[in-house]
Design a protein around this motif. Structure first.
Motif, PDB file in Angstrom:
ATOM      1  N   GLY A 164      14.028   2.431   8.269  1.00 26.21           N
ATOM      2  CA  GLY A 164      13.092   1.259   7.962  1.00 26.21           C
ATOM      3  C   GLY A 164      12.140   1.533   6.875  1.00 26.21           C
ATOM      4  N   PRO A 165      11.137   0.681   6.739  1.00 23.87           N
ATOM      5  CA  PRO A 165      10.405   0.840   5.435  1.00 23.87           C
ATOM      6  C   PRO A 165       8.946   1.509   5.637  1.00 23.87           C
ATOM      7  N   GLY A 166       8.653   1.832   6.992  1.00 19.68           N
ATOM      8  CA  GLY A 166       7.545   2.544   7.196  1.00 19.68           C
ATOM      9  C   GLY A 166       6.793   2.581   8.655  1.00 19.68           C
ATOM     10  N   THR A 178      16.454   8.425   5.966  1.00 17.50           N
ATOM     11  CA  THR A 178      16.539   7.952   4.480  1.00 17.50           C
ATOM     12  C   THR A 178      15.572   6.606   4.964  1.00 17.50           C
ATOM     13  N   LEU A 179      14.477   6.329   3.882  1.00 14.59           N
ATOM     14  CA  LEU A 179      13.942   4.987   3.746  1.00 14.59           C
ATOM     15  C   LEU A 179      14.616   3.656   3.991  1.00 14.59           C
ATOM     16  N   GLY A 180      14.129   2.843   4.606  1.00 15.86           N
ATOM     17  CA  GLY A 180      14.978   1.725   4.608  1.00 15.86           C
ATOM     18  C   GLY A 180      16.529   1.648   5.200  1.00 15.86           C
ATOM     19  N   ASP A 181      17.390   1.382   4.361  1.00 11.41           N
ATOM     20  CA  ASP A 181      18.614   1.210   4.849  1.00 11.41           C
ATOM     21  C   ASP A 181      19.627   2.349   3.951  1.00 11.41           C
ATOM     22  N   PRO A 182      20.633   3.200   4.427  1.00 16.46           N
ATOM     23  CA  PRO A 182      21.250   4.159   3.729  1.00 16.46           C
ATOM     24  C   PRO A 182      22.037   3.507   2.626  1.00 16.46           C
ATOM     25  N   SER A 183      22.462   2.176   2.681  1.00 22.77           N
ATOM     26  CA  SER A 183      23.335   1.809   1.772  1.00 22.77           C
ATOM     27  C   SER A 183      22.619   1.169   0.681  1.00 22.77           C
ATOM     28  N   ILE A 184      21.326   1.144   0.459  1.00 21.03           N
ATOM     29  CA  ILE A 184      20.615   0.615  -0.481  1.00 21.03           C
ATOM     30  C   ILE A 184      19.793   1.593  -1.210  1.00 21.03           C
ATOM     31  N   TYR A 185      20.521   1.795  -2.524  1.00 19.65           N
ATOM     32  CA  TYR A 185      19.748   2.806  -3.434  1.00 19.65           C
ATOM     33  C   TYR A 185      19.091   4.180  -2.600  1.00 19.65           C
ATOM     34  N   SER A 186      19.879   4.730  -1.747  1.00 26.33           N
ATOM     35  CA  SER A 186      19.329   5.875  -1.271  1.00 26.33           C
ATOM     36  C   SER A 186      20.144   7.176  -1.528  1.00 26.33           C
ATOM     37  N   VAL A 205      16.131  -1.343   8.661  1.00 22.84           N
ATOM     38  CA  VAL A 205      15.567  -2.671   8.060  1.00 22.84           C
ATOM     39  C   VAL A 205      15.540  -2.242   6.453  1.00 22.84           C
ATOM     40  N   THR A 206      16.006  -2.893   5.662  1.00 19.69           N
ATOM     41  CA  THR A 206      15.786  -2.487   4.274  1.00 19.69           C
ATOM     42  C   THR A 206      14.324  -3.025   3.704  1.00 19.69           C
ATOM     43  N   SER A 207      13.638  -2.231   2.875  1.00 20.25           N
ATOM     44  CA  SER A 207      12.341  -2.510   2.303  1.00 20.25           C
ATOM     45  C   SER A 207      12.142  -3.987   1.945  1.00 20.25           C
ATOM     46  N   PHE A 208      13.336  -4.765   1.352  1.00 21.09           N
ATOM     47  CA  PHE A 208      12.925  -5.861   0.632  1.00 21.09           C
ATOM     48  C   PHE A 208      13.027  -7.011   1.631  1.00 21.09           C
ATOM     49  N   MET A 249      12.938  -3.898  -7.294  1.00 22.37           N
ATOM     50  CA  MET A 249      12.633  -2.541  -6.714  1.00 22.37           C
ATOM     51  C   MET A 249      12.047  -1.535  -7.711  1.00 22.37           C
ATOM     52  N   LYS A 250      11.175  -0.680  -7.167  1.00 22.30           N
ATOM     53  CA  LYS A 250      10.531   0.404  -7.924  1.00 22.30           C
ATOM     54  C   LYS A 250       9.660  -0.304  -9.151  1.00 22.30           C
ATOM     55  N   THR A 251       9.074  -1.240  -8.908  1.00 23.27           N
ATOM     56  CA  THR A 251       8.333  -2.150  -9.669  1.00 23.27           C
ATOM     57  C   THR A 251       7.293  -1.308 -10.504  1.00 23.27           C
ATOM     58  N   ASN A 277       3.852  -0.321  -0.148  1.00 22.52           N
ATOM     59  CA  ASN A 277       3.619   0.345   1.096  1.00 22.52           C
ATOM     60  C   ASN A 277       3.854  -0.439   2.255  1.00 22.52           C
ATOM     61  N   CYS A 278       4.639  -1.491   2.298  1.00 19.77           N
ATOM     62  CA  CYS A 278       4.963  -2.649   3.224  1.00 19.77           C
ATOM     63  C   CYS A 278       5.047  -1.816   4.701  1.00 19.77           C
ATOM     64  N   SER A 279       4.583  -2.564   5.620  1.00 19.45           N
ATOM     65  CA  SER A 279       4.434  -1.993   6.973  1.00 19.45           C
ATOM     66  C   SER A 279       3.772  -0.662   7.194  1.00 19.45           C
ATOM     67  N   GLY A 336       1.570   2.760  -6.401  1.00 22.95           N
ATOM     68  CA  GLY A 336       2.604   3.932  -6.453  1.00 22.95           C
ATOM     69  C   GLY A 336       4.153   3.503  -6.317  1.00 22.95           C
ATOM     70  N   TYR A 337       4.751   4.394  -5.858  1.00 23.00           N
ATOM     71  CA  TYR A 337       6.451   4.119  -6.072  1.00 23.00           C
ATOM     72  C   TYR A 337       6.953   3.222  -5.159  1.00 23.00           C
ATOM     73  N   LEU A 338       6.235   2.976  -3.875  1.00 21.65           N
ATOM     74  CA  LEU A 338       6.806   2.144  -2.903  1.00 21.65           C
ATOM     75  C   LEU A 338       6.273   0.587  -3.075  1.00 21.65           C
ATOM     76  N   ALA A 339       6.664   0.055  -4.391  1.00 23.87           N
ATOM     77  CA  ALA A 339       6.478  -1.321  -4.529  1.00 23.87           C
ATOM     78  C   ALA A 339       7.557  -2.232  -4.775  1.00 23.87           C
ATOM     79  N   THR A 340       7.501  -3.380  -4.388  1.00 26.01           N
ATOM     80  CA  THR A 340       8.548  -4.378  -4.501  1.00 26.01           C
ATOM     81  C   THR A 340       8.255  -5.538  -4.611  1.00 26.01           C
ATOM     82  N   THR A 341       8.807  -6.151  -5.701  1.00 26.09           N
ATOM     83  CA  THR A 341       8.458  -7.640  -6.224  1.00 26.09           C
ATOM     84  C   THR A 341       9.636  -8.593  -5.835  1.00 26.09           C
TER      85      THR A 341
HETATM   86  C1  SAM Z   1      15.080   4.683  -3.713  1.00 27.89           C
HETATM   87  S1  SAM Z   1      14.557   2.962  -3.237  1.00 27.89           S
HETATM   88  C2  SAM Z   1      14.956   3.179  -1.443  1.00 27.89           C
HETATM   89  C3  SAM Z   1      15.535   1.708  -0.810  1.00 27.89           C
HETATM   90  C4  SAM Z   1      15.742   1.899   0.695  1.00 27.89           C
HETATM   91  N1  SAM Z   1      16.827   2.491   0.848  1.00 27.89           N
HETATM   92  C5  SAM Z   1      15.631   0.494   1.358  1.00 27.89           C
HETATM   93  O1  SAM Z   1      16.704  -0.027   2.042  1.00 27.89           O
HETATM   94  O2  SAM Z   1      14.680  -0.320   1.028  1.00 27.89           O
HETATM   95  C6  SAM Z   1      13.021   3.147  -3.039  1.00 27.89           C
HETATM   96  C7  SAM Z   1      12.333   1.675  -3.572  1.00 27.89           C
HETATM   97  O3  SAM Z   1      12.537   0.935  -2.133  1.00 27.89           O
HETATM   98  C8  SAM Z   1      11.143   0.105  -2.124  1.00 27.89           C
HETATM   99  N2  SAM Z   1      10.566   0.346  -0.853  1.00 27.89           N
HETATM  100  C9  SAM Z   1      10.837   1.352  -0.043  1.00 27.89           C
HETATM  101  N3  SAM Z   1       9.777   1.467   0.934  1.00 27.89           N
HETATM  102  C10 SAM Z   1       9.084   0.186   0.623  1.00 27.89           C
HETATM  103  C11 SAM Z   1       7.830  -0.087   1.247  1.00 27.89           C
HETATM  104  N4  SAM Z   1       7.541   0.170   2.470  1.00 27.89           N
HETATM  105  N5  SAM Z   1       7.287  -1.147   0.534  1.00 27.89           N
HETATM  106  C12 SAM Z   1       7.683  -1.630  -0.525  1.00 27.89           C
HETATM  107  N6  SAM Z   1       8.643  -1.191  -1.186  1.00 27.89           N
HETATM  108  C13 SAM Z   1       9.258  -0.247  -0.570  1.00 27.89           C
HETATM  109  C14 SAM Z   1      10.261   0.288  -3.678  1.00 27.89           C
HETATM  110  O4  SAM Z   1      10.800  -0.714  -4.383  1.00 27.89           O
HETATM  111  C15 SAM Z   1      10.723   1.829  -3.929  1.00 27.89           C
HETATM  112  O5  SAM Z   1      10.705   1.952  -5.407  1.00 27.89           O
END
Ligand code: SAM
Length: 232
Positions: free
Chosen positions: A11-13, A101-109, A131-134, A175-177, A202-204, A219-224
């Motif tokens: 999941g996201p966090g 792995t963060l989020g879901d393993p099938s999404i850019y993991s 639960v995927t980040s988006f 993603m990776k905005t 940094n969702c959740s 930072g890196y964990l940003a999604t639009t």
């Molecule tokens: C390598 S991808 C991993 C995606 C992950 N497997 C998923 O299902 O969400 C990393 C990107 O996921 C998004 N992301 C992951 N966790 C996030 C969070 N807690 N809040 C916002 N965006 C997040 C960001 O866009 C980040 O740059």
């Protein structure tokens, strides 16, 4: 019997967004693989599951290979190869390994790179969805991503392909905005349709930030999330 590799989405966090299946796997596997982006940084995925692992009486082994954030293909390949060898040694001895792995393993993991290598070596793999980040970002922002027959586009970068297909979609997830926010903004703004744009960083997590429009930094964990409206 050889062990199997299980890609577990955490999941996201917020650990409340872990699935029951993920928790059950994490409570029972003898080995957890939690890759880091550098030797100085702890894995974010590991911090999400820390409490579950601390509660375990039997303990478990943690493998923490480094997967650097670089575009150098050769360097990446050599890190993935060495992680695959590390994991294969455990599987060979009959131990299951959960790759978190963060989020879901099938999404850019990074799981996909390891999965391919491990399957090529003849071992079994499985996935536990997360639960995927988006979708978590959409929930935080209180927005629907798509409805009816709308088309959703998900992109990890903004390039010529993004510009070409954007006009045919009703909504998009960028993603990776933090890496290409300005270009994304220019392309989306140049679309004549009305639009709702919201960014979540940094969702959740404790330091979650929700902003209308494109993220102003972060930072890196940003999604639009973008949703277009037809001009009336
Ligand atoms: C390598 S991808 C991993 C995606 C992950 N497997 C998923 O299902 O969400 C990393 C990107 O996921 C998004 N992301 C992951 N966790 C996030 C969070 N807690 N809040 C916002 N965006 C997040 C960001 O866009 C980040 O740059």
């Amino acid at each position: 019997m050889h062990g199997k590799l299980i890609g577990v989405g955490v999941g996201p966090g917020d650990s409340e967004l872990l699935t029951l299946r993920a928790v059950n796997v994490l409570r029972s596997v003898p080995v957890i693989c939690a890759p880091r982006s550098s030797s100085e940084r702890e894995s974010i995925a590991l911090s999400i599951v820390e409490d579950i692992l601390t509660e375990r009486r039997d303990g478990c082994r943690i493998l923490d290979p480094v997967f650097p954030m670089t575009d150098d293909r050769d360097e990446l390949e050599s890190h993935w190869d060495s992680a695959a060898r590390m994991v294969a040694a455990e599987l060979e001895d009959g131990r299951d390994v959960a790759f978190i792995t963060l989020g879901d393993p099938s999404i850019y993991s990074t799981f996909s790179y390891l999965q391919q290598r491990i399957e090529d070596m003849g071992f079994k793999t499985e996935m536990v969805p997360g639960v995927t980040s988006f979708t978590a970002c959409a929930a935080t922002a209180g927005r629907t991503l798509v409805e009816g027959d709308e088309i959703l586009l998900v992109v990890p970068r903004v390039d010529d392909r993004f510009e070409r297909v954007l006009r045919d979609v009703d909504a998009c997830v960028i993603m990776k905005t933090s890496r290409h926010g300005r270009r994304a903004m220019e392309v989306v703004e140049s679309d004549p349709r009305g639009k709702d744009v919201v960014s979540v960083a940094n969702c959740s997590m404790d330091d979650e930030v929700v902003e209308r429009g494109f993220a102003s930094g972060g930072g890196y964990l940003a999604t639009t999330l973008v949703r277009f409206r037809e001009q009336s």
